[in-house]
Motif scaffolding. Sequence first.
Motif, mmCIF file in Angstrom:
data_model
loop_
_atom_site.group_PDB
_atom_site.id
_atom_site.type_symbol
_atom_site.label_atom_id
_atom_site.label_comp_id
_atom_site.label_asym_id
_atom_site.label_seq_id
_atom_site.Cartn_x
_atom_site.Cartn_y
_atom_site.Cartn_z
ATOM 1 N N GLN A 1 0.804 -1.211 0.000
ATOM 2 C CA GLN A 1 0.000 0.000 0.000
ATOM 3 C C GLN A 1 0.844 1.272 0.000
ATOM 4 O O GLN A 1 0.298 2.362 0.003
ATOM 5 N N ASN B 1 3.134 2.555 -2.296
ATOM 6 C CA ASN B 1 3.269 3.286 -3.549
ATOM 7 C C ASN B 1 1.887 3.631 -4.105
ATOM 8 O O ASN B 1 1.163 2.745 -4.537
ATOM 9 N N PRO B 2 1.515 4.909 -4.114
ATOM 10 C CA PRO B 2 0.176 5.265 -4.596
ATOM 11 C C PRO B 2 0.035 5.159 -6.113
ATOM 12 O O PRO B 2 -1.067 5.144 -6.631
ATOM 13 N N PHE B 3 1.149 5.090 -6.844
ATOM 14 C CA PHE B 3 1.077 5.038 -8.299
ATOM 15 C C PHE B 3 1.025 3.615 -8.848
ATOM 16 O O PHE B 3 0.570 3.399 -9.960
ATOM 17 N N TRP B 4 1.503 2.659 -8.076
ATOM 18 C CA TRP B 4 1.432 1.283 -8.540
ATOM 19 C C TRP B 4 1.356 0.342 -7.349
ATOM 20 O O TRP B 4 2.313 0.147 -6.613
ATOM 21 N N ASN B 5 0.174 -0.207 -7.151
ATOM 22 C CA ASN B 5 -0.041 -1.251 -6.166
ATOM 23 C C ASN B 5 -1.108 -2.181 -6.727
ATOM 24 O O ASN B 5 -1.561 -2.013 -7.856
ATOM 25 N N TRP C 1 -4.238 -2.504 -6.091
ATOM 26 C CA TRP C 1 -5.520 -1.876 -6.383
ATOM 27 C C TRP C 1 -5.465 -1.039 -7.650
ATOM 28 O O TRP C 1 -6.412 -1.023 -8.437
ATOM 29 N N VAL C 2 -4.365 -0.346 -7.875
ATOM 30 C CA VAL C 2 -4.193 0.413 -9.117
ATOM 31 C C VAL C 2 -4.143 -0.554 -10.299
ATOM 32 O O VAL C 2 -4.760 -0.329 -11.336
#
Length: 127
Positions: A33, A35-39, A41-42
């Motif tokens: 959770q 890295n907001p740019f690639w996880n 959920w993304v």
Amino acid sequence: MSLLYGCIYSIRFFDLKKTYKAFPWTDDAKKNQLNPFWNTWVFLAMPAVWLVWSLIAYFVCVMAYVWRVGDDGLATKAPPRSILELRIAVSSVLCLGLMYLCLIIRTLKKYGVEMEDRWREMAHRLR
């Protein structure tokens, strides 16, 4: 891109029917959770995100085509009043669709978290 991603996901996730193959995905979703740019959920949202952006671009292109300056591209030489009426009709249908989209989103929100919260409060009061 949305169709491409969706096809790739469908092919790849077909193997996840086996628990031992699906478990690493759930484990990854819990851990990754930072890295907001690639996880995870993304990654899972990519087909839907690209679909929304392509729909927005499509509507912009349709409106740009309908409201283009002049009527040189029309096959028939319609009077300017008819062209304006057609433009207003197409724009009205799009606005009606967007209004219904807002109503759908509002209704789905009502049945989402808000409904769960009300249900928890009601269950807590009954105890």
